[in-house]
Design a protein around this motif. Structure first.
Motif, PDB file in Angstrom:
ATOM      1  N   GLY A 126       0.884  -1.148   0.126  1.00  0.00           N
ATOM      2  CA  GLY A 126       0.045  -0.137   0.082  1.00  0.00           C
ATOM      3  C   GLY A 126       0.685   1.364   0.081  1.00  0.00           C
ATOM      4  O   GLY A 126       2.024   1.050   0.104  1.00  0.00           O
ATOM      5  N   ARG A 127       0.166   2.339  -0.022  1.00  0.00           N
ATOM      6  CA  ARG A 127       1.060   3.558  -0.294  1.00  0.00           C
ATOM      7  C   ARG A 127       1.560   3.987   1.208  1.00  0.00           C
ATOM      8  O   ARG A 127       0.882   4.129   2.141  1.00  0.00           O
ATOM      9  CB  ARG A 127       0.048   4.887  -0.867  1.00  0.00           C
ATOM     10  N   ALA A 128       2.743   4.725   1.169  1.00  0.00           N
ATOM     11  CA  ALA A 128       3.328   5.036   2.182  1.00  0.00           C
ATOM     12  C   ALA A 128       2.428   6.272   2.865  1.00  0.00           C
ATOM     13  O   ALA A 128       2.393   6.406   4.050  1.00  0.00           O
ATOM     14  CB  ALA A 128       4.899   5.627   1.889  1.00  0.00           C
ATOM     15  N   ALA A 129       1.924   7.125   2.261  1.00  0.00           N
ATOM     16  CA  ALA A 129       1.217   8.156   2.689  1.00  0.00           C
ATOM     17  C   ALA A 129       0.083   7.764   3.488  1.00  0.00           C
ATOM     18  O   ALA A 129      -0.092   8.409   4.675  1.00  0.00           O
ATOM     19  CB  ALA A 129       0.824   9.160   1.273  1.00  0.00           C
ATOM     20  N   GLY A 130      -0.645   6.800   3.058  1.00  0.00           N
ATOM     21  CA  GLY A 130      -1.595   6.364   3.827  1.00  0.00           C
ATOM     22  C   GLY A 130      -1.237   5.730   5.135  1.00  0.00           C
ATOM     23  O   GLY A 130      -1.848   6.080   6.401  1.00  0.00           O
ATOM     24  N   ALA A 131      -0.289   5.152   5.091  1.00  0.00           N
ATOM     25  CA  ALA A 131       0.244   4.395   6.566  1.00  0.00           C
ATOM     26  C   ALA A 131       0.741   5.492   7.153  1.00  0.00           C
ATOM     27  O   ALA A 131       0.446   5.491   8.553  1.00  0.00           O
ATOM     28  CB  ALA A 131       1.446   3.441   6.109  1.00  0.00           C
ATOM     29  N   LEU A 132       1.568   6.203   6.983  1.00  0.00           N
ATOM     30  CA  LEU A 132       1.991   7.403   7.757  1.00  0.00           C
ATOM     31  C   LEU A 132       0.859   8.447   8.396  1.00  0.00           C
ATOM     32  O   LEU A 132       1.040   8.874   9.394  1.00  0.00           O
ATOM     33  CB  LEU A 132       3.242   8.372   6.713  1.00  0.00           C
ATOM     34  N   ALA A 133      -0.056   8.709   7.452  1.00  0.00           N
ATOM     35  CA  ALA A 133      -1.149   9.759   7.885  1.00  0.00           C
ATOM     36  C   ALA A 133      -1.886   9.024   9.027  1.00  0.00           C
ATOM     37  O   ALA A 133      -2.150   9.360  10.092  1.00  0.00           O
ATOM     38  CB  ALA A 133      -2.174   9.806   6.591  1.00  0.00           C
ATOM     39  N   GLN A 134      -1.890   7.443   9.115  1.00  0.00           N
ATOM     40  CA  GLN A 134      -2.693   6.894  10.032  1.00  0.00           C
ATOM     41  C   GLN A 134      -1.788   7.018  11.371  1.00  0.00           C
ATOM     42  O   GLN A 134      -2.246   7.453  12.268  1.00  0.00           O
ATOM     43  CB  GLN A 134      -2.897   5.342   9.764  1.00  0.00           C
ATOM     44  N   VAL A 135      -0.809   6.702  11.263  1.00  0.00           N
ATOM     45  CA  VAL A 135       0.323   6.885  12.537  1.00  0.00           C
ATOM     46  C   VAL A 135       0.297   8.218  12.754  1.00  0.00           C
ATOM     47  O   VAL A 135       0.264   8.600  14.359  1.00  0.00           O
ATOM     48  CB  VAL A 135       1.759   6.526  12.307  1.00  0.00           C
ATOM     49  N   ASN A 136       0.559   9.107  11.969  1.00  0.00           N
ATOM     50  CA  ASN A 136       0.777  10.824  12.472  1.00  0.00           C
ATOM     51  C   ASN A 136      -0.683  11.319  13.201  1.00  0.00           C
ATOM     52  O   ASN A 136      -0.500  12.368  13.899  1.00  0.00           O
ATOM     53  CB  ASN A 136       0.992  11.668  11.375  1.00  0.00           C
ATOM     54  N   LEU A 137      -1.769  10.727  12.720  1.00  0.00           N
ATOM     55  CA  LEU A 137      -2.978  11.045  13.052  1.00  0.00           C
ATOM     56  C   LEU A 137      -3.330  10.956  14.623  1.00  0.00           C
ATOM     57  O   LEU A 137      -3.699  11.484  15.410  1.00  0.00           O
ATOM     58  CB  LEU A 137      -4.060  10.798  12.218  1.00  0.00           C
ATOM     59  N   VAL A 138      -3.065   9.662  14.728  1.00  0.00           N
ATOM     60  CA  VAL A 138      -3.073   9.029  15.983  1.00  0.00           C
ATOM     61  C   VAL A 138      -2.273   9.775  17.068  1.00  0.00           C
ATOM     62  O   VAL A 138      -2.561  10.182  18.177  1.00  0.00           O
ATOM     63  CB  VAL A 138      -2.985   7.586  16.328  1.00  0.00           C
ATOM     64  N   ALA A 139      -0.750   9.949  16.717  1.00  0.00           N
ATOM     65  CA  ALA A 139       0.034  10.685  17.423  1.00  0.00           C
ATOM     66  C   ALA A 139      -0.271  11.877  17.650  1.00  0.00           C
ATOM     67  O   ALA A 139      -0.260  12.356  18.933  1.00  0.00           O
ATOM     68  CB  ALA A 139       1.414  10.655  16.478  1.00  0.00           C
ATOM     69  N   SER A 140      -1.003  12.597  16.715  1.00  0.00           N
ATOM     70  CA  SER A 140      -1.388  14.055  16.986  1.00  0.00           C
ATOM     71  C   SER A 140      -2.371  14.206  17.878  1.00  0.00           C
ATOM     72  O   SER A 140      -2.353  15.145  18.912  1.00  0.00           O
ATOM     73  CB  SER A 140      -1.655  14.694  15.732  1.00  0.00           C
ATOM     74  N   VAL A 141      -3.415  13.241  17.928  1.00  0.00           N
ATOM     75  CA  VAL A 141      -4.285  13.082  18.988  1.00  0.00           C
ATOM     76  C   VAL A 141      -3.705  13.170  20.398  1.00  0.00           C
ATOM     77  O   VAL A 141      -4.115  13.686  21.295  1.00  0.00           O
ATOM     78  CB  VAL A 141      -5.379  11.956  18.800  1.00  0.00           C
ATOM     79  N   GLY A 142      -2.877  12.217  20.313  1.00  0.00           N
ATOM     80  CA  GLY A 142      -2.092  11.738  21.834  1.00  0.00           C
ATOM     81  C   GLY A 142      -1.176  12.962  22.244  1.00  0.00           C
ATOM     82  O   GLY A 142      -1.236  13.449  23.479  1.00  0.00           O
ATOM     83  N   LEU A 143      -0.794  13.754  21.266  1.00  0.00           N
ATOM     84  CA  LEU A 143       0.106  15.107  21.646  1.00  0.00           C
ATOM     85  C   LEU A 143      -0.974  16.318  22.031  1.00  0.00           C
ATOM     86  O   LEU A 143      -0.518  17.016  22.889  1.00  0.00           O
ATOM     87  CB  LEU A 143       0.936  15.668  20.562  1.00  0.00           C
ATOM     88  N   LEU A 144      -2.160  16.272  21.866  1.00  0.00           N
ATOM     89  CA  LEU A 144      -3.113  17.129  22.200  1.00  0.00           C
ATOM     90  C   LEU A 144      -3.586  16.774  23.629  1.00  0.00           C
ATOM     91  O   LEU A 144      -3.879  17.510  24.860  1.00  0.00           O
ATOM     92  CB  LEU A 144      -4.500  17.115  21.433  1.00  0.00           C
ATOM     93  N   ALA A 145      -3.741  15.437  23.895  1.00  0.00           N
ATOM     94  CA  ALA A 145      -4.243  14.850  25.373  1.00  0.00           C
ATOM     95  C   ALA A 145      -3.229  14.877  26.246  1.00  0.00           C
ATOM     96  O   ALA A 145      -3.668  15.422  27.488  1.00  0.00           O
ATOM     97  CB  ALA A 145      -4.802  13.316  24.882  1.00  0.00           C
TER      98      ALA A 145
END
Length: 384
Positions: A126-145
């Motif tokens: 699969g595309r690297a962008a999709g995989a990176l987006a998933q990890v970065n999205l979850v990480a960003s939520v964690g950095l807010l919490a």
């Protein structure tokens, strides 16, 4: 084509990133609060934070070599242990040496975790962008919490917040142990000569990383200062910065949905929007609606750039070189995290803050020139 990455591995990657980010976000707030409580000056706290950025950058320089010798999951596990140690060491003593050690360990941890986790997910099909987006999205939520957790617990004492942050970091070992045991990278025999960061595609990813890193560095340093100088209230400043972070989340999510042939044009637009909007931040700081507009635009664009840049780099090289490509883009991002605030600090000695931020913002658009010179609209090269 390789078989799809198992659902278990994808969930473990995202869960680990979320847990780590909560711990890191909490530590990023609790450490300076404890330093203030211990009597350190603002200058000393800034110097300690810079030590963390320097250690992160230096470690990233060696991670390409490290991933050819050890599996990526061991770097992730080591990063979680290092973050826990970073939080724990200052709960024992608030003298200078433990604080320096804590910041150095945090820098090491950041470098190993983000490189290891991003490298792990781009090794699947699969595309690297999709995989990176998933990890970065979850990480960003964690950095807010994480900061919210630290703020509540620090009402009692920052030591409690750091103790909890250390415990959270260690719980991240559980999903890490569920990751696929992928072998270390084995570079191809016909590896092209020259440095990785100069490779077509990787070079653009590196400079894009500097744009995203500079945006993050200014958002957490001089953007609040500019808003305060424009006589915005603390509540308004908090809302505006939160809006920028929320927009970054949206940009990260949208980046994972961009089609392969649109990666380069989207990256070009994202870099330009990030830099131009950032350049106007201080100029419109006196108007909350305009400030919100430029912060939301820059945040959404930066969120997309931080996904598309490393994705372009990873997909422009041989699959066995993806770890090194991710590591080198991270090095450039880490450099921007350190140099962008220093550039503004150096300029405000001779010019006001507004033109200083404008100049740095304009500089953030320079990677777009590399994309235009390439004169290509095709997506990144896939080397399966």
């Amino acid at each position: 084509m390789r078989s799809p990455r198992p659902r278990r591995d994808a969930v473990a990657s995202a869960t680990g990133a979320g847990i780590y980010s909560v711990s890191l976000g909490a530590a990023s707030v609790a450490l300076p609060l404890l330093a203030l409580q211990a009597g350190y000056s603002a200058f000393e706290i800034g110097a300690l934070t810079a030590a963390s950025a320097v250690s992160q950058m230096l470690i990233r320089l060696a991670l390409g070599w490290a991933m050819r010798r050890w599996p990526d999951w061991t770097l992730i596990a080591g990063a979680e242990i290092a973050l826990a140690a970073s939080c724990a060491v200052v709960t024992l003593s608030t003298t200078l040496v433990p604080f320096v050690l804590a910041q150095l360990l945090q820098g090491v941890s950041r470098a190993c975790f983000w490189t290891g986790s991003q490298t792990h997910v781009v090794r699947g099909s699969g595309r690297a962008a999709g995989a990176l987006a998933q990890v970065n999205l979850v990480a960003s939520v964690g950095l807010l919490a994480g900061p919210l957790v630290a703020g509540v617990l620090s009402e009692t004492t920052p030591v409690l917040a750091l103790t909890v942050a250390a415990g959270i970091a260690l719980t991240g070992l559980a999903p890490t142990l569920l990751l696929d045991r992928l072998p270390p990278f084995a570079p191809p025999a016909d590896r092209p000569p020259g440095r990785m960061w100069r490779r077509p595609g990787v070079d653009v990813g590196c400079w894009a990383g500097m744009t995203a890193g500079a945006w993050r560095a200014l958002l957490t340093s001089y953007v609040p200062v500019a808003l305060d100088a424009a006589r915005q209230s603390a509540t308004t400043i908090g809302v505006l910065v939160a809006a920028a972070n929320g927009a970054q989340l949206l940009g990260t999510a949208l980046a994972g949905r961009i089609r392969a042939h649109l990666t380069v044009p989207a990256l070009l637009v994202g870099i330009l929007a990030t830099g131009v909007a950032t350049a106007f931040t201080a100029a419109v700081a006196g108007s909350p609606p305009l400030a919100a507009l430029v912060l939301v635009v820059s945040g959404m664009a930066a969120g997309a750039v931080q996904v598309l840049g490393p994705a372009l780099a990873a997909e422009s090289v041989h699959p066995q070189e993806r770890g090194e490509a991710i590591a080198v883009t991270g090095t450039f991002r880490a450099a921007a995290l350190l140099t962008a605030p220093l550039a503004v600090a150096g300029m405000v000695v001779v010019v006001p803050l507004t033109p200083a931020i404008a100049v740095v913002g304009a500089g953030m658009t320079l990677p777009a020139l590399a994309l235009r010179k390439r004169g290509t609209s095709r997506g990144p090269t896939r080397m399966e």
